[in-house]
Structure formats: structure tokens, C-alpha cells
Design a protein around this motif. Structure first.
Motif, mmCIF file in Angstrom:
data_model
loop_
_atom_site.group_PDB
_atom_site.id
_atom_site.type_symbol
_atom_site.label_atom_id
_atom_site.label_comp_id
_atom_site.label_asym_id
_atom_site.label_seq_id
_atom_site.Cartn_x
_atom_site.Cartn_y
_atom_site.Cartn_z
ATOM 1 N N LEU A 1 0.825 -1.208 0.000
ATOM 2 C CA LEU A 1 0.000 0.000 0.000
ATOM 3 C C LEU A 1 0.858 1.256 0.000
ATOM 4 N N VAL A 2 2.051 1.166 0.601
ATOM 5 C CA VAL A 2 2.939 2.324 0.648
ATOM 6 C C VAL A 2 3.381 2.726 -0.758
ATOM 7 N N ALA A 3 3.707 1.747 -1.610
ATOM 8 C CA ALA A 3 4.213 2.067 -2.951
ATOM 9 C C ALA A 3 3.211 2.890 -3.770
ATOM 10 N N PRO A 4 1.942 2.470 -3.912
ATOM 11 C CA PRO A 4 1.002 3.324 -4.654
ATOM 12 C C PRO A 4 0.689 4.626 -3.935
ATOM 13 N N ALA A 5 0.704 4.620 -2.594
ATOM 14 C CA ALA A 5 0.456 5.861 -1.856
ATOM 15 C C ALA A 5 1.576 6.861 -2.106
ATOM 16 N N ALA A 6 2.816 6.366 -2.182
ATOM 17 C CA ALA A 6 3.953 7.254 -2.421
ATOM 18 C C ALA A 6 3.870 7.906 -3.794
ATOM 19 N N HIS A 7 3.294 7.215 -4.765
ATOM 20 C CA HIS A 7 3.043 7.852 -6.057
ATOM 21 C C HIS A 7 2.182 9.097 -5.871
ATOM 22 N N ASN A 8 1.100 8.939 -5.117
ATOM 23 C CA ASN A 8 0.181 10.061 -4.914
ATOM 24 C C ASN A 8 0.820 11.198 -4.128
ATOM 25 N N PHE A 9 1.772 10.855 -3.249
ATOM 26 C CA PHE A 9 2.452 11.904 -2.487
ATOM 27 C C PHE A 9 3.118 12.918 -3.412
ATOM 28 N N VAL A 10 3.595 12.463 -4.554
ATOM 29 C CA VAL A 10 4.244 13.370 -5.504
ATOM 30 C C VAL A 10 3.286 14.485 -5.906
ATOM 31 N N ILE A 11 2.048 14.131 -6.197
ATOM 32 C CA ILE A 11 1.050 15.136 -6.572
ATOM 33 C C ILE A 11 0.577 15.917 -5.352
ATOM 34 N N ASN A 12 0.269 15.192 -4.288
ATOM 35 C CA ASN A 12 -0.301 15.824 -3.103
ATOM 36 C C ASN A 12 0.641 16.802 -2.421
ATOM 37 N N PHE A 13 1.933 16.516 -2.437
ATOM 38 C CA PHE A 13 2.877 17.320 -1.671
ATOM 39 C C PHE A 13 3.814 18.181 -2.512
ATOM 40 N N MET A 14 3.900 17.945 -3.804
ATOM 41 C CA MET A 14 4.835 18.722 -4.621
ATOM 42 C C MET A 14 4.157 19.760 -5.502
ATOM 43 N N SER A 15 2.852 19.703 -5.610
ATOM 44 C CA SER A 15 2.136 20.662 -6.451
ATOM 45 C C SER A 15 2.238 22.070 -5.881
ATOM 46 N N ASN A 16 2.292 23.041 -6.765
ATOM 47 C CA ASN A 16 2.320 24.456 -6.387
ATOM 48 C C ASN A 16 0.882 24.992 -6.420
ATOM 49 N N HIS A 17 0.512 25.807 -5.427
ATOM 50 C CA HIS A 17 -0.864 26.275 -5.297
ATOM 51 C C HIS A 17 -0.931 27.789 -5.458
ATOM 52 N N SER A 18 -2.067 28.262 -5.911
ATOM 53 C CA SER A 18 -2.254 29.697 -6.156
ATOM 54 C C SER A 18 -3.722 30.043 -6.009
ATOM 55 N N ALA A 19 -3.999 31.355 -6.017
ATOM 56 C CA ALA A 19 -5.392 31.794 -5.954
ATOM 57 C C ALA A 19 -6.152 31.337 -7.186
#
Length: 423
Positions: A233-251
């Protein structure tokens, strides 16, 4: 006759080194690419998973400029770094200790400040890391290799020493340990190029495609491919971490966007096309002018499992327990009901917090039951971790589980392959 003897003598050194010849032959063998596969549907999720709940520039801005205290500095001699680019970047910027050795409080505060990881998720990851490969007495764990524990009883191998317990096969970028001489730290350029070419701005749907690709690639090419209850479960979850934690956010895009340039910064890659990419090991960095996910969208344990379940619905088979049986493309699965004595079943994981409960209890099932008087009343590493994770288990309303029937994994050679850390 002389010619025949010359030929025989020429072959003898190869015969004496036959295992090495076999290994070289395996390395030279052309790997098989999985056929293209279309998802059953597209989810259209924002990069926060659940819809973004606003944007606050002052709160979400991650200041890594010179003089901020979080400016980039490459790891020095003796600093620990591992396979996870997000952890490496957090250490390179001082959100967690720059030496890569940290405790639970530093994990929760540092990963919250850098990425808005919720306390429940940060605490969970820290406790499992300490119990599997750290030092429960001092409460420390390593994002990379081994360190000196309080007493030699604890192995303290760091995350690089947790193959098939925490770290596993089918990583987003890292190569499978068995195919890389036991190393879990090999940057797999083939995987990087596949990910890079999926999009110019990445979404959770794109990362689901990458997760499906690397899983099927490992099954086709790694005779020791194995997916354990927790690391699977960690391996597919770590894939999602890339999107969840590395994305840049703006208004304009509170849900976030992840560009190729930001992705390269976090993964320490330079170059702009296949053939000229270079991985700069240990140089992972948080970009300037970068805003973390919204505070109201802190990434929690249940949210992690929700994203994994959506990805698996898009590409059935991303989540699987079992492995190859010693030859490539020989995957055999283990039934979740049999594994847990009927406490959990695959269909039921989508209900309430059942997936989160399974993740917690799968993590405990893989822990060494090392006993030490220094652990006080809890007595053992397993007792310590159970105590630490008790509040989460009660919060999620988890059922009591006696144990996992790990004998079901005896037929998988990959289950016993521990690798040799990172090289």
C-alpha cells in the motif's frame, strides 16, 4: 588438438565465474515493456485529492530564500539521505534535521511546515519507521541509511534497510532491489522518462497511470516481485504523495498544479528530454515561489487511502497482495480474508475507515517483536508501536486483529529478499 585445448582454457574462467556470467546475462537481457492500458475512467480530481478549501498566500508560502533559515544546502559528509525525494528535500532545506536523523516531534512539525502533512499521517509514518528500522528508546529514525542506536539490539538500518517491510517494489522512480543487486536506491531512468512524458502538468490521474505502469513492469520483469500487506500500500500511496505534496498552489488554482520544472526540482533532475536527463543524487530541493497545499486540506491517513482506492478503481491491480513465484509474470495473489482471519476483505476496505485500519494493523503485523527493559512497561518494539498508534486506531474505530497469517507468503521468494540497502 592444440586448438581444442586453447578453446577449453579460454572457457574455463567463465565456467569458474558462472554465477557472475549468469548475472551479467540477466542484466543485459532486454526488459519487457507492458502493453498500453487505458483506465476504466478518469477521476478528474484536483491535486489536493478532495476539492481545495481555499488559498491563503501568507499561510501557504514556503520561504526557502537565502536568510530564511530554510535555504537549500546539499547534504554534507555523514548526512543521511534515502529514496524519498520529499524527505530529502525537507532535510536539504532544514524543515527536518539536515543530518536526516529525526524524532516524531520533528517529523510532525517539519513535514507539516514544508508540505502540510497532517499530524496523524506524519506520526504514523514516524512510528512505523522507528519500529522497523530506528531506535524506539531514543525515538529516532533515519530517512536514509543506518545510524548508531541506543543499544545494539535495535538494527537502526534507516529506511533504506526496510525492503518489503516499508520500502517495496514498483516504486515511482526507484528500481526494484532484486534487479539492481539488492540496492533500493537506484534511480531508474526508464521510469523517470515514462513519468516525464505522461504530461506537461501532472494530475492524480497521470500518477495513477504511472503507478499502473511500474506495477505491471515489475511483474513482467522481476521474478522476485512482491507486494506485502503494508509496503504494497505504501508504494502506490507514495506515487500520490508526488502530486499531493509537490504541487504548487495559487489563488487561480487552489487545487494546485505540478509542472515539469517543479517535478525536476523535487527529484533533483536536470535536462529536458530523454537522453539528456541527469539525476543529481542528494540535491532534491523545494522551488522558490512555491506554495504548499491549503491548510484546510492537510493530508491525512484516510485521504491517502482514498486516493489509492480511486487509482485502483481506475486501474484494477494497482493494489495487490502477493507476488511472483520465482519466474517473471507469475503473479499469485493472497486473499485478504484468508490473511486476516476474516477481519478484512478487499470489498470492505472502501467502507468508512476500514482501509486506514488495515494499513495500521498491517504495519504492526510486520514489526519485529524485540524485547528490551529500556522500553519500560510496553516491553517490546511491537508493544511500543501498538501503544504509540493506539490513539489513531481508536480514532478510526478499528477492529481488534489477532495477527496476520504470514505463512501464506512462504511460496514467494521475494518475501524473503531483504536487499542490501542503498548503493
Amino acid at each position: 588438438m592444440l586448438a581444442k585445448l586453447s578453446t577449453l582454457f579460454a572457457v574455463l574462467p567463465l565456467a569458474a565465474a558462472w554465477p557472475q556470467v549468469m548475472h551479467m546475462n540477466e542484466q543485459m537481457h532486454k526488459r519487457e515493456e507492458p502493453p498500453q492500458r487505458q483506465p476504466l475512467f478518469k477521476s478528474g480530481r484536483q491535486n489536493t485529492g478532495l476539492p481545495a478549501l481555499g488559498f491563503n498566500a501568507q499561510d501557504q508560502f514556503v520561504n526557502v530564500t537565502r536568510g530564511s533559515g530554510h535555504e537549500f544546502a546539499p547534504p554534507g559528509s555523514g548526512d543521511l539521505r534515502g529514496q524519498c525525494p520529499g524527505l530529502n528535500a525537507a532535510a536539504n532545506h532544514g524543515f527536518i534535521p539536515r543530518n536526516g536523523l529525526l524524532n516524531t516531534a520533528q517529523t510532525v512539525s517539519g513535514l507539516g511546515a514544508a508540505y502540510n502533512m497532517a499530524p496523524d499521517l506524519a506520526l504514523f509514518l514516524a512510528v512505523v519507521s522507528i519500529a522497523l528500522a530506528g531506535d524506539p528508546v531514543s525515538g529516532r529514525w533515519s530517512i536514509g541509511g543506518k545510524f548508531t542506536p541506543t543499544i545494539p539490539l535495535f538494527k537502526a538500518t534507516g529506511l533504506v534497510g526496510t525492503h518489503n517491510a516499508y520500502e517495496g517494489d514498483a516504486s515511482i522512480i526507484r528500481g526494484d532491489a532484486y534487479l539492481n543487486g539488492g540496492s533500493v536506491g537506484v534511480f531508474q531512468m526508464r521510469s523517470w522518462e515514462h513519468l516525464y512524458q505522461l504530461a506537461e502538468e501532472y494530475t492524480l490521474d497521470d500518477i495513477a497511470a504511472q503507478s499502473d505502469y511500474v506495477t505491471r513492469w515489475s511483474i513482467l520483469n522481476n521474478p522476485y516481485y512482491f507486494s506485502a500487506p503494508f509496503s504494497g500500500l505504501v508504494a502506490p500511496a507514495a506515487h500520490n504523495f508526488v502530486i499531493n505534496f509537490m504541487s504548487n498552489h495559487s489563488a487561480e488554482k487552489p487545487g494546485g498544479t505540478l509542472t515539469r520544472e517543479v517535478l525536476k526540482s523535487f527529484f533533483a533532475v536536470t535536462g529536458d528530454s530523454p537522453g539528456n536527463f541527469v539525476h543529481n543524487r542528494g540535491q532534491e530541493r523545494i522551488p522558490e515561489n512555491w506554495y504548499r497545499r491549503p491548510t484546510a486540506n492537510a493530508m491525512t491517513v484516510p485521504q491517502v487511502l482514498l486516493d489509492v482506492q480511486v487509482n485502483n478503481a481506475m486501474y484494477p491491480g494497482i493494489v495487490r497482495i502477493g507476488g511472483n513465484t520465482g519466474t517473471v509474470n507469475s503473479f499469485a495473489g493472497v486473499d485478504l480474508t484468508d490473511l486476516t482471519g476474516g477481519v478484512f476483505n478487499l470489498g470492505g476496505l472502501a467502507e468508512g475507515n476500514q482501509a486506514a485500519c488495515f494499513l495500521l494493523q498491517a504495519s504492526l503485523a510486520g514489526l519485529p517483536d524485540v524485547v528490551s527493559p529500556l522500553l519500560g512497561a510496553v516491553g517490546s518494539v511491537l508493544g511500543w508501536a501498538t501503544q504509540q498508534l493506539g490513539p489513531l486506531s481508536r480514532q478510526f474505530g478499528c477492529p481488534q486483529l489477532a495477527n496476520f497469517d504470514n505463512s501464506l507468503f512462504n511460496g514467494f521468494p521475494g518475501a524473503k529478499f531483504n536487499g542490501n540497502g542503498q548503493s
